[in-house]
Design a protein around this motif. Structure first.
Motif, short mmCIF file in Angstrom:
data_model
loop_
_atom_site.label_atom_id
_atom_site.label_comp_id
_atom_site.label_asym_id
_atom_site.label_seq_id
_atom_site.Cartn_x
_atom_site.Cartn_y
_atom_site.Cartn_z
N LYS A 713 2.94 -1.77 -39.91
CA LYS A 713 2.17 -2.68 -39.06
C LYS A 713 1.69 -3.89 -39.85
O LYS A 713 1.67 -5.01 -39.34
CB LYS A 713 0.97 -1.94 -38.45
CG LYS A 713 1.35 -0.82 -37.50
CD LYS A 713 0.11 -0.07 -37.04
CE LYS A 713 0.48 1.12 -36.16
NZ LYS A 713 -0.71 1.92 -35.76
N ILE A 714 1.30 -3.67 -41.10
CA ILE A 714 0.85 -4.78 -41.94
C ILE A 714 2.04 -5.63 -42.37
O ILE A 714 1.97 -6.86 -42.39
CB ILE A 714 0.09 -4.26 -43.17
CG1 ILE A 714 -1.08 -3.38 -42.72
CG2 ILE A 714 -0.40 -5.41 -44.04
CD1 ILE A 714 -2.07 -4.06 -41.81
N ALA A 715 3.15 -4.97 -42.73
CA ALA A 715 4.33 -5.72 -43.17
C ALA A 715 4.84 -6.65 -42.08
O ALA A 715 5.37 -7.73 -42.37
CB ALA A 715 5.43 -4.74 -43.59
N LEU A 756 -2.77 -15.00 -46.61
CA LEU A 756 -3.24 -13.68 -47.02
C LEU A 756 -2.43 -12.58 -46.38
O LEU A 756 -2.19 -11.53 -46.97
CB LEU A 756 -4.73 -13.53 -46.67
CG LEU A 756 -5.70 -14.36 -47.51
CD1 LEU A 756 -7.11 -14.21 -46.97
CD2 LEU A 756 -5.64 -13.95 -48.96
N TYR A 757 -2.00 -12.82 -45.14
CA TYR A 757 -1.17 -11.82 -44.49
C TYR A 757 0.18 -11.71 -45.18
O TYR A 757 0.79 -10.64 -45.22
CB TYR A 757 -0.98 -12.17 -43.01
CG TYR A 757 -2.18 -11.81 -42.17
CD1 TYR A 757 -2.52 -10.48 -41.96
CD2 TYR A 757 -2.98 -12.79 -41.61
CE1 TYR A 757 -3.63 -10.14 -41.20
CE2 TYR A 757 -4.08 -12.46 -40.85
CZ TYR A 757 -4.41 -11.13 -40.65
OH TYR A 757 -5.50 -10.80 -39.90
N LYS A 762 3.74 -8.26 -48.18
CA LYS A 762 4.60 -7.95 -49.32
C LYS A 762 4.14 -6.67 -50.02
O LYS A 762 4.97 -5.81 -50.37
CB LYS A 762 4.58 -9.11 -50.32
CG LYS A 762 5.55 -8.93 -51.49
CD LYS A 762 5.51 -10.12 -52.40
CE LYS A 762 6.56 -9.96 -53.51
NZ LYS A 762 6.43 -8.72 -54.27
N GLU A 763 2.82 -6.53 -50.20
CA GLU A 763 2.31 -5.30 -50.82
C GLU A 763 2.63 -4.08 -49.96
O GLU A 763 3.01 -3.02 -50.46
CB GLU A 763 0.79 -5.40 -51.02
CG GLU A 763 0.34 -6.45 -52.03
CD GLU A 763 0.68 -6.08 -53.45
OE1 GLU A 763 1.21 -4.96 -53.68
OE2 GLU A 763 0.43 -6.90 -54.35
N ALA A 764 2.48 -4.24 -48.64
CA ALA A 764 2.76 -3.12 -47.73
C ALA A 764 4.23 -2.74 -47.80
O ALA A 764 4.58 -1.55 -47.83
CB ALA A 764 2.36 -3.49 -46.31
#
Length: 893
Positions: A713-715, A756-757, A762-764
């Motif tokens: 969902k974050i990605a 920021l998203y 990318k981290e997700a």
């Protein structure tokens, strides 16, 4: 007004009170035979339950019993360990106030009652385990209770009599001792049966503990008073029964009040239900004996059962240190000389103020110092990949003479096994000192033992003993007795795979001066002195000023171990980004300051990481427990990092503390990581992209595949992904392409508002890849599948393949997969198929070409035919397509 007037105060009191509460309030002003506030309250309650008595003699007997019940109740409360000593005294002083007594008499009796309650509470903290413990604590209770009773100091005629007092004291002490043993054993068995054998919850267990300990104290007090008063066996048993019931009710009341006030502490630590405790005891086993800790810190635990659990299963003893002479034999001879550039501050600049670290560094003087370089072997005689550098002058003038002295002082003498008295006597005689004062302090048996041993010593033993004891005395008075020798470091070098070089400096760290005056460095200490520093680039730990905590003294054995582990952690950078993310989640978005394992850990993330890992590894598990309880995210990351670090040792040899560390890792995995994962997911879905990015990084280390849907969902919130999908939609709808400037503006909007998203996405995605498989080959396949089936995440997959995580093969996959998704890129995909030598990648590219040209059978046939003849790894795939197309042509339309 007619009739007898009623005083206003009494009239209001009668009108405004009702029921038992009103009766008790009235009883304080009424004429009753009880002589204490609590006694009158008990009397009113008994009158309500049993009915009043009108016989004067019976009224006085009941009143005396009511006062006795009151005394037993308050003494029982005072005897419960969880009651504070001040509270115990205050309860007794206030409850036994005489409503009819004068202020002066109540002050005197109140002070006496306070002292007695405090004394009983102090006795309650004694270790009353086993028959001897119960006997001793009962005797103390009896002595206190009898000694403070004014009736004990009077004879039958009511006169003060010391002989009668002595008789009463002996009787009370023995009565308390003998009564406490059976009562204590019975009550402890009851608590054990219901609390342990039947798996009662901690709340039930604590209630049973309070009531049964109350029953013990109450029955002992009741029976003891009856014995001192000269009662019969029937009177003693009756008094014990009454006292036991009173004590049990008092103990239950204390438990209820503590729970109501929130003092049970159940919410202060992770919940350990009974079955979980059983699982821990069944799965965690230490090969090494557990160190017996004196006075373990209770403030780290909600109650003793939690403390005992942690200390039994997670504490461990450090391995026995090798003898000094054995360590010296493991130092190889000097290999060579080296030259070290050592920085120092000019003497005239010591009070100078600098504006920046750069200006300070520019004022440092660099001296070339000749260094002696030592090699070392491990306990298995294998050479360690570490060199120990010591300034030559320091080595010759301090290290070598001190080594020679310690080598003699470290010899294990036979006399050491005889005890300190024999050692002291032998030393005095050998030094021609008078041993008589020492002998005069010994018992005849001890004196005989000392003299017999001395007379049986042979001349060689006397000579050696004199030499060694003289060396030990010289060591105690030596100006460099706390100097760190190369030998002292050897046991710790075997615990690290990070250290490549040790420097023993006889000077202070040059930057101490800068740290003392630079508040921005975070140290805020004008007396700052570094004990050691670590340099990751060279794997070097430098110890300064030649000082070390003495590893030969038990009380400081672990101090150097902590120092070494701290600096060793600075050399470990593999888990740094993830730990720092966990630390940031603990320190941001909360009202209270983040938990830190020490004041030094508050300086910055770097020191927090080093201090926390040191606590994780300490033999004493208190720091480990607090870290797990207060900072589960950081504890979880540390456990994962330590597990990987341990694997490095197990593949190349044994780690000295494999089992204790494994136990702690298991504890974190079972009870801490579930809590940490829940916290991380909460941050992930909080709506704050900065927190989401940190949580996504942490979940890549401590998460499971169950967390992938939340990470997806974050990605998918990435602004570039949204822009990519819009462009595909516009092309498919046949809309005219945008100008270059329009495309740049659109790209800018996609990046800035959702920057920021983009980071969080990318981290997700990186964590999704990590969690999707257990090895790089499986992760590469998962990446390829994502790029093929999920256009929204394709660009993230390509970026991940290009970052070097999967080597040259990953770059080839990125070159291929970046062209997926649109028919116009078919020529580029074919070019990559022809360029790569990876059969699996060729097959993936060919499948995408066929998918993109599925509405153009003629083009498909041409491409498949070309691949069939020129790309042998794709011959089967191409033949299958050609057969399918031929079958389609033969079927009637």
């Amino acid at each position: 007004m007619s009739g007898d007037p009623t005083p206003t105060g009494v009239e209001n009191n009668v009108n405004n009170t009702s029921g038992l509460k009103g009766e008790i309030a009235n009883a304080l002003h009424a004429e009753r035979d009880e002589h204490s506030v609590l006694g009158r309250a008990v009397g009113v309650a008994r009158d309500r339950l049993q009915g009043e008595v009108h016989n004067i003699r019976e009224k006085k007997e009941r009143a005396a019993l009511n006062d006795e019940i009151a005394k037993i109740a308050v003494d029982t409360i005072a005897s419960i360990p969880k009651v504070h000593i001040i509270g115990a005294g205050a309860v007794r002083a206030l409850a036994l106030v005489n409503p009819d007594g004068s202020l002066q008499n109540n002050l005197v009796s109140g002070l006496t009652n306070f002292t007695e309650g405090a004394a009983l509470n102090k006795v309650s903290h004694l270790n009353a385990q086993g028959v001897h413990g119960l006997f001793g604590s009962g005797a103390a209770m009896g002595a206190i209770r009898t000694g403070f009773d004014e009736n004990s100091w009077r004879n039958k005629d009511g006169r003060f009599d010391t002989f009668a007092a002595a008789q009463h004291m002996v009787t009370g002490t023995l009565a308390g001792a003998f009564l406490n043993v059976p009562a204590g054993l019975v009550s402890s068995r009851v608590a054990l049966h219901f609390g342990a054998e039947n798996g009662a919850s901690t709340g039930v267990t604590r209630f049973l503990s309070s009531t049964t300990s109350g029953y013990v104290a109450g029955s002992v007090y009741g029976g003891m008073d009856a014995i001192v008063a000269g009662g019969s066996t029937k009177d003693v048993l009756s008094a014990m029964s009454t006292g036991g019931v009173t004590g049990a009710l008092s103990g239950g009341l204390v438990h209820g009040l503590a729970g109501f006030a929130g003092h049970t502490g159940e919410n202060n630590v992770a919940k350990f239900e009974f079955k979980q405790r059983q699982e821990i005891h069944a799965n965690l086993r230490l090969d090494e004996p557990v160190r017996e800790l004196e006075n373990p810190p209770l403030n780290a635990f909600s109650h003793r059962s939690e403390m005992e659990l942690v200390y039994k299963e997670l504490a461990y003893k450090p391995n026995a240190r090798p003898e000094f002479n054995e360590l010296t034999s493991r130092l190889t001879s000097r290999l060579r000389f080296d030259t070290l550039s050592e920085a120092r501050v000019r003497t005239g600049d010591l009070n100078k103020k600098w504006d920046s670290e750069a200006s300070f560094s520019g004022d440092l003087i660099r001296d070339n110092v000749d260094m002696a370089v030592y090699g070392a072997r491990g306990a298995d005689s294998q050479k360690l990949p570490v060199e120990i550098h010591v300034p030559v002058k320091y080595d010759n003038t301090v290290i070598k003479p001190l080594r020679a002295l310690r080598a003699v002082a470290s010899v294990d003498l036979p006399v050491y096994k005889q005890g300190i008295e024999t050692v002291g006597f032998v030393y005095k005689v050998l030094k021609n000192e008078d041993p008589k004062p020492l002998l005069d302090k010994l018992s005849p048996e001890a004196k005989s033992k000392v003299l017999d041993y001395f007379h049986n010593m042979g001349p060689e033993e006397r000579t050696l003993t004199s030499k060694v004891l003289s060396a030990r005395l010289a060591m105690d008075n030596h100006p460099h007795k706390l100097t760190l020798l190369p030998e002292d470091i050897l046991p710790y070098l075997e615990q690290s795979k990070n250290v490549r070089k040790i420097v023993l400096s006889d000077t202070n760290w040059a930057y101490d001066t800068w740290m003392r005056q630079n508040k921005n460095a975070g140290y805020f200490n004008p007396h700052f002195t570094a004990a050691a520093t670590a340099e990751h680039a060279t794997g070097t730990i430098t110890f300064y000023n030649g000082k070390r905590p003495d590893p030969d003294r038990p009380q400081t054995t672990n101090i150097f171990s902590d120092l070494f582990n701290h600096e060793d952690t600075h050399l470990m950078t593999g888990f740094k980004p993830v730990y720092d993310a966990a630390h940031a989640l603990d320190t941001k978005h909360f009202e209270e300051p983040a938990f830190a394992i020490s004041d030094y850990a508050r300086l910055n993330e770097e020191e927090d990481r080093a201090e926390s890992r040191t606590a994780f590894l300490q033999p004493d598990p208190t720091g480990f427990w607090l870290l797990s309880k207060e900072a589960p995210l950081r504890a979880a990351v540390l456990a994962k990092a330590e597990s990987k670090y341990l694997d490095l040792f197990l593949h190349g040899g044994d780690h000295p503390y494999e089992q204790p560390i494994t136990n702690r890792i298991f504890h974190v995995e079972q009870y801490v990581i579930p809590v940490a994962r829940a916290q991380a997911v909460g941050h992930l879905v909080s709506g704050d992209p900065a927190r989401a990015a940190l949580a996504a990084k942490v979940l890549g280390t401590i998460g499971t595949r169950e967390d992938i849907p939340d990470l997806e969902k974050i990605a998918r919130l990435d602004g570039r992904a949204q822009l990519h999908l819009r462009r595909l939609a516009e092309v498919e709808k046949g809309l005219p392409p945008k100008s270059h400037q329009e495309q740049m503006d659109e790209m800018q909007r996609a990046h800035n508002p959702k920057g920021l998203y983009n980071i969080a996405a990318k981290e997700a995605f990186d964590s999704i890849v990590t969690l999707s498989a257990d090895n790089d080959s499986g992760r590469l396949q998962a990446l390829a599948k994502r790029a093929i089936t999920d256009p929204q995440l394709r660009h993230l997959a390509v970026e991940k393949l290009q970052d070097g995580s999967f080597g040259a093969r990953g770059v080839q996959y990125a070159d291929m997969l970046r062209n997926f998704g649109h028919p116009r890129n078919v020529p580029s995909i074919i070019h990559e198929i022809e360029r790569t030598n990876d059969p699996e990648l060729k097959s993936i590219g060919f499948a995408e070409v066929m998918r993109l040209t599925e509405h153009q059978p003629g083009l498909q046939e041409k491409i498949a035919d070309e691949m069939f003849h020129n790309q042998s790894p794709l011959a089967d795939d191409a033949l299958e397509v050609l057969v399918r197309l031929a079958d389609a042509r033969r079927r009637p339309k």
